[in-house]
Write a protein that holds these residues in place. Sequence first.
Motif, mmCIF file in Angstrom:
data_model
loop_
_atom_site.group_PDB
_atom_site.id
_atom_site.type_symbol
_atom_site.label_atom_id
_atom_site.label_comp_id
_atom_site.label_asym_id
_atom_site.label_seq_id
_atom_site.Cartn_x
_atom_site.Cartn_y
_atom_site.Cartn_z
ATOM 1 N N GLU A 39 0.757 -0.885 -0.216
ATOM 2 C CA GLU A 39 -0.082 0.075 -0.105
ATOM 3 C C GLU A 39 0.432 1.389 0.024
ATOM 4 N N PHE A 40 0.004 1.822 -0.385
ATOM 5 C CA PHE A 40 0.917 3.719 -0.456
ATOM 6 C C PHE A 40 0.185 4.991 0.419
ATOM 7 N N GLN A 41 1.010 5.966 0.553
ATOM 8 C CA GLN A 41 0.255 6.990 1.140
ATOM 9 C C GLN A 41 0.964 7.693 0.602
ATOM 10 N N LEU A 42 -0.404 9.435 0.317
ATOM 11 C CA LEU A 42 -0.086 10.223 -0.092
ATOM 12 C C LEU A 42 -0.068 10.873 1.164
ATOM 13 N N ARG A 43 0.331 12.230 2.391
ATOM 14 C CA ARG A 43 0.173 12.300 2.958
ATOM 15 C C ARG A 43 0.517 14.026 3.280
ATOM 16 N N ARG A 44 -0.363 15.218 4.742
ATOM 17 C CA ARG A 44 0.496 16.296 3.869
ATOM 18 C C ARG A 44 0.537 16.348 5.822
ATOM 19 N N GLY A 45 1.963 16.573 6.616
ATOM 20 C CA GLY A 45 1.978 16.298 8.032
ATOM 21 C C GLY A 45 2.460 14.857 8.183
ATOM 22 N N GLU A 46 1.479 14.658 8.857
ATOM 23 C CA GLU A 46 1.000 13.319 9.168
ATOM 24 C C GLU A 46 -0.722 13.228 9.116
ATOM 25 N N LYS A 47 -1.410 13.626 8.603
ATOM 26 C CA LYS A 47 -2.535 13.052 8.176
ATOM 27 C C LYS A 47 -2.335 12.845 6.354
ATOM 28 N N VAL A 48 -3.339 11.276 5.973
ATOM 29 C CA VAL A 48 -3.348 10.315 5.025
ATOM 30 C C VAL A 48 -4.714 10.971 4.381
ATOM 31 N N LEU A 49 -3.751 11.588 3.106
ATOM 32 C CA LEU A 49 -4.744 12.051 2.299
ATOM 33 C C LEU A 49 -6.056 11.136 1.152
ATOM 34 N N ASN A 50 -6.906 11.229 1.540
ATOM 35 C CA ASN A 50 -8.160 10.048 0.645
ATOM 36 C C ASN A 50 -8.005 10.570 -0.682
ATOM 37 N N VAL A 51 -6.755 10.538 -1.814
ATOM 38 C CA VAL A 51 -7.479 11.220 -3.249
ATOM 39 C C VAL A 51 -7.396 10.840 -3.806
ATOM 40 N N SER A 52 -7.410 9.974 -5.628
ATOM 41 C CA SER A 52 -7.281 9.707 -6.227
ATOM 42 C C SER A 52 -6.247 8.879 -7.082
ATOM 43 N N SER A 53 -6.364 7.918 -6.744
ATOM 44 C CA SER A 53 -4.821 6.750 -6.691
ATOM 45 C C SER A 53 -4.919 5.560 -7.596
ATOM 46 N N PHE A 54 -3.978 5.356 -9.119
ATOM 47 C CA PHE A 54 -3.526 3.723 -9.153
ATOM 48 C C PHE A 54 -2.370 3.702 -9.000
ATOM 49 N N SER A 55 -2.103 2.224 -9.583
ATOM 50 C CA SER A 55 -1.088 1.530 -8.930
ATOM 51 C C SER A 55 -0.700 1.121 -10.721
ATOM 52 N N PRO A 56 0.376 1.243 -11.407
ATOM 53 C CA PRO A 56 0.569 0.345 -12.893
ATOM 54 C C PRO A 56 1.347 -0.509 -12.553
ATOM 55 N N ILE A 57 2.344 -0.525 -11.790
ATOM 56 C CA ILE A 57 2.884 -1.645 -11.284
ATOM 57 C C ILE A 57 3.340 -1.487 -9.351
ATOM 58 N N GLN A 58 3.851 -2.366 -9.102
ATOM 59 C CA GLN A 58 3.134 -2.862 -7.573
ATOM 60 C C GLN A 58 4.392 -1.841 -6.451
ATOM 61 N N GLU A 59 5.082 -1.274 -7.859
ATOM 62 C CA GLU A 59 6.535 -0.801 -6.845
ATOM 63 C C GLU A 59 5.958 0.912 -7.147
#
Length: 517
Positions: free
Chosen positions: A250-270
């Motif tokens: 799993e990946f997380q995009l964060r601003r400080g300690e807050k995890v942002l709930n934004v649209s995303s997708f993974s073309p590869i598992q890396e």
Amino acid sequence: MSLLTAVLLLWGFTLPPATAEFDSNSEAILWADPQSLLEPWANLTLTCKASFPTKDFQLIMNGWRVHHVHLDDFVTSHQFPLGAITSNNTGLYRCRIGLEPLTNQPTEERWTELSNLVEVTGTEPLPRPSLSAYPVPWIVVPYLGTYVRCHSALRGVTLQLRMEGHELRKETKAQDKEQAWFIVYKAGNYSCSYRTHAEGNFSEPSATLTIKSYNTPPPPILYYFGNYPKIKFKSRYETLTCRAPLDVLEFQLRRGEKVLNVSSFSPIQEAAIFFLNLTELEDPGPFTCRYLLHRELELELEIWSEDSKPIELMWSDGTLPAPVLTVEPSSKNIEPGSTVHLRCTAPKAGLRFGLQREGNRENSLIQMLKPAGSEAVFVLHNVSTIDSGNYSCAYMEQAAPFSGSPPSETLELHVNGPPPRPKLEALWTGKVPVGRDANFRCHGHVPQIDMELVREGDRLPTLIGYARRSTSADLKLAFVGPQHTGNYTCRYMAAPPLEFESGISDPVEVIVEDQHS
């Protein structure tokens, strides 16, 4: 090059570097099949395995093509019998496979890249194997191990993994393969070797592989999807990519300690691509990302990586007055090596300023400042003609609703003289053994440029590379032979509108050592 590889490169992804001896991403794989492991050199056959059906195979020895086979039907492998190994057929071998159709194409585009290297000596001790880590040369203590691969040119041998300073030794038989996998749970220095039968001697050990240990997995890389930042319109999206060194959960995009709930997708598992709607963001950042390496439900344990380096965004709705951009000294006649100050002035203080330059597609954001006053001074040190171009600046408020200005009037900088020359670095010492690779690194001064390796006396470049997010590019002269001896230089160039071409670097001499001379 596979379709997936081409698509990932187009997206800005790069594949992990392969080991010097064995490239698992190659479209051709070469190994040695001895008729008897008791006497491996008495009757040897080399097998070239293709990743797709083909009619054409080439076997290359010491940098020279020695066999070219064109078949009537499509196959996925071909055998090249060498027979008894003597001084006439010892050496370093690679193979490659033909691409269809073979007509009406430049010569080098008719073939895949070269396979892994197979050393045929005909003598004891046996050629050393190679040892590489997959997917990364580190472990997270005390939870997870990593895999190491010992690769031998000979099939069916017994491979042994050793840890320096310990009695730890693991053995396995490769059966009908030329490699074996071991799992490692301890940090340390490892090497591997092999033998062809129980009474035989072990080969020379591989080069040492160091496995490090971390309590927390190392950080990923967070970067702009287009490989460089831009000032966007507030109604648009910004796209960020988070890249981990291995497949993750799993990946997380964060601003400080807050995890942002934004649209995303993974073309590869890396990797994960995040789409940020600028109209919905609470502020421009800074943003970081991290990845989840492992989740142990029974222990209620989650192993998250360190945070990436932060990225800040900048956007504008164009509703505020445009700033004024001035330059010191005058932009009409700037001498190379000078320091240039670009001053962006706004009608009030407490703003975020951005300096941008026209690029080949969109304006790229060169610098970002948040001064206390109403002016931002952007400094360009040791300028050269690569800094020439059309510049503008803009600003945005640092509090909601984050309104911003249109760009200032464009200011053209013109720096006299040619671009600074690059530096060509040889990534080897001494002579290059025949059949090995000569790896260069061309150091330029700006990213997103083409780099060429040129041999003295040739009109066309020998190799072309691309510096995407760094200012240097690696250029590999594969499987050298006597014909590659000579002096090499490199140069770099950019496409319009930032069109320029550097001078050439100082030369690096390639001396090929013929082991049979």
